[in-house]
Design an enzyme around this catalytic site. Structure first.
Site, mmCIF file in Angstrom:
data_model
loop_
_atom_site.group_PDB
_atom_site.id
_atom_site.type_symbol
_atom_site.label_atom_id
_atom_site.label_comp_id
_atom_site.label_asym_id
_atom_site.label_seq_id
_atom_site.Cartn_x
_atom_site.Cartn_y
_atom_site.Cartn_z
ATOM 1 N N CYS A 122 -5.430 24.277 7.802
ATOM 2 C CA CYS A 122 -6.152 23.669 8.511
ATOM 3 C C CYS A 122 -7.245 24.294 9.376
ATOM 4 C CB CYS A 122 -5.338 22.528 9.344
ATOM 5 S SG CYS A 122 -4.028 23.388 10.453
ATOM 6 N N CYS A 130 -5.162 20.240 5.958
ATOM 7 C CA CYS A 130 -4.147 21.310 5.770
ATOM 8 C C CYS A 130 -4.289 21.753 3.985
ATOM 9 C CB CYS A 130 -2.790 21.092 5.993
ATOM 10 S SG CYS A 130 -2.621 20.648 7.646
ATOM 11 N N LYS A 195 8.424 18.643 9.048
ATOM 12 C CA LYS A 195 7.286 18.557 10.000
ATOM 13 C C LYS A 195 6.704 17.065 10.098
ATOM 14 C CE LYS A 195 2.868 20.660 10.874
ATOM 15 N NZ LYS A 195 1.724 21.546 10.540
ATOM 16 N N ARG A 205 -4.135 21.665 18.504
ATOM 17 C CA ARG A 205 -5.700 21.604 17.715
ATOM 18 C C ARG A 205 -6.706 21.870 18.276
ATOM 19 N NH1 ARG A 205 -3.749 16.078 14.475
ATOM 20 N NH2 ARG A 205 -1.818 16.942 13.532
ATOM 21 N N ARG A 217 -2.812 13.158 9.329
ATOM 22 C CA ARG A 217 -2.057 14.003 8.427
ATOM 23 C C ARG A 217 -1.123 13.133 7.824
ATOM 24 N NH1 ARG A 217 -5.140 18.379 9.516
ATOM 25 N NH2 ARG A 217 -4.880 19.642 11.447
ATOM 26 N N GLU A 233 13.647 16.408 2.549
ATOM 27 C CA GLU A 233 12.828 17.560 2.737
ATOM 28 C C GLU A 233 13.273 18.859 2.807
ATOM 29 O OE1 GLU A 233 9.470 17.994 2.307
ATOM 30 O OE2 GLU A 233 8.554 16.248 2.584
ATOM 31 N N LYS A 248 10.158 20.224 13.343
ATOM 32 C CA LYS A 248 9.046 20.299 14.086
ATOM 33 C C LYS A 248 8.563 18.817 14.279
ATOM 34 C CE LYS A 248 4.550 21.974 14.503
ATOM 35 N NZ LYS A 248 3.458 22.636 13.538
ATOM 36 N N SER A 274 3.238 22.308 20.993
ATOM 37 C CA SER A 274 1.922 22.565 22.423
ATOM 38 C C SER A 274 2.131 21.144 23.087
ATOM 39 C CB SER A 274 0.616 22.489 21.551
ATOM 40 O OG SER A 274 0.312 21.484 20.665
ATOM 41 N N TYR A 313 6.149 28.228 23.455
ATOM 42 C CA TYR A 313 4.906 28.695 23.934
ATOM 43 C C TYR A 313 5.682 29.127 25.399
ATOM 44 C CZ TYR A 313 2.312 26.556 20.458
ATOM 45 O OH TYR A 313 1.840 26.281 19.262
#
Ligand code: PBG
Length: 324
Positions: A122, A130, A195, A205, A217, A233, A248, A274, A313
């Protein structure tokens, strides 16, 4: 054990008692620090929605990785912003790509820190999706070939681990096979297994300049309402050769982390994304919340839910606090 013979407050009375019976303890060993690499020299461009984070040219990424190493953080996760984006995402896998060069420079200078690379398209596609677009949708089977090529290019540059995040079916298997063929059978894969299609990626982004130019997405990332599907998954990724599995985002999905912990015995990562970071920073700036306490409580909760590895972060800030 009933009241009044049992009184839980007895062991809460003193900090030392609380320390003795504390069930979850954060350690610097749990943390992975994400960084955004860009071309140029001495670039350190602030990301508005993520205070304290920057798009950095490779010279500055190396310095930041050194800081992380000094703080005892075991690993960084690299994202790249190419100088030009195109339909075929060529910036993702070329030898002179931003990630390939960044990895080389970091490993030359600081061989001990683990360099993990995000494997996705992406940031490199002109449309911001992506994968490769065919007939208006992301084509799965073409995309996984390119993801595999990208992973091998990261391995050649010296990456210690690759982390595929595109949510294409079969991506882990395709990458495992390509790595093995290229002689990297010992290079581990951290799979973004569950995810979700989350609005909490918004600030990222901006940071990675990777918002999709059309649509969203939802045809490849998971529906936030599903947890049984998350287990399917993860099973697929385990069968395809994942070494670490991931959930995530983290905070809105603690139930998914807990269930993954109970159903799978591979190391489990959680990505404190984020938006989770930015919300705390914004509320703290307004004086509505104690930012440091909110950070510690959030990260502790993610670990309590069952995560072994927390991508965050907050990594440098938390690492500094843990040193005190
Ligand atoms: C995809 C990728 C994304 C994030 C990590 N890898 C963005 C997306 O799926 O849109 C988000 C991380 C974050 O929000 O911190 N390459």
């Amino acid at each position: 054990m009933y009241f009044p013979s049992y009184r839980p407050r007895r062991l809460r009375k003193k900090e030392n008692f609380r320390r003795m019976v504390r069930e979850t303890k954060l350690s610097v060993d749990d943390l992975v620090y994400p960084l955004f690499a860009t071309f140029g020299k001495n670039v350190k461009k602030p990301i508005n929605s993520m205070p304290g984070h920057f798009q950095m040219s490779i010279d500055n990424i190396v310095k930041e990785a050194e800081k992380a190493q000094d703080l005892g953080i075991p690993a960084i996760l690299l994202f790249g912003i190419p100088d030009k984006k195109d339909e075929s995402a060529s910036g993702a896998f070329i030898r002179e790509g931003v990630i390939q060069q960044a990895v080389k420079k970091i490993k030359d200078k600081i061989p001990d820190i683990m360099v993990v690379t995000d494997v996705c398209l992406c940031e490199y596609t002109s449309h911001g999706h992506c994968g490769m677009i065919e007939k208006g949708d992301v084509d799965n089977d073409i995309t996984i070939e390119i993801l595999a090529e990208t992973a091998v290019s990261h391995a050649k540059a010296g990456a210690d681990m690759v982390a595929p995040s595109a949510m294409m079916d079969g991506q882990v298997g395709a990458i495992r096979e390509a790595l093995d063929e290229a002689g990297y059978e010992n290079l581990p894969i951290m799979a973004y297994s569950a995810k979700y299609a989350s609005c909490f990626y918004g600030p990222f982004r901006e940071a990675a300049e990777s918002a999709p130019k059309f649509g969203d997405r939802k045809s490849y990332q998971m529906d936030p309402a599903n947890i049984d599907e998350a287990m399917r998954e993860i099973s697929l990724d385990v069968e395809e050769g994942a070494d670490i599995i991931m959930v995530k985002p983290a905070l809105p999905y603690l139930d998914v982390i807990r269930r993954a912990r109970e159903e799978f015995d591979l190391p489990l990562a959680a990505y404190n994304v984020s938006g989770e970071f930015s919300m705390i920073k914004a509320a703290a700036k307004l004086g509505w919340i104690d930012g440091e306490k909110a950070m510690v409580e959030s990260l502790t909760s993610i670990k309590r839910a069952g995560a072994d590895i927390i991508i965050t972060y907050f990594a440098p800030e938390m690492a500094k606090l843990l040193r005190k």
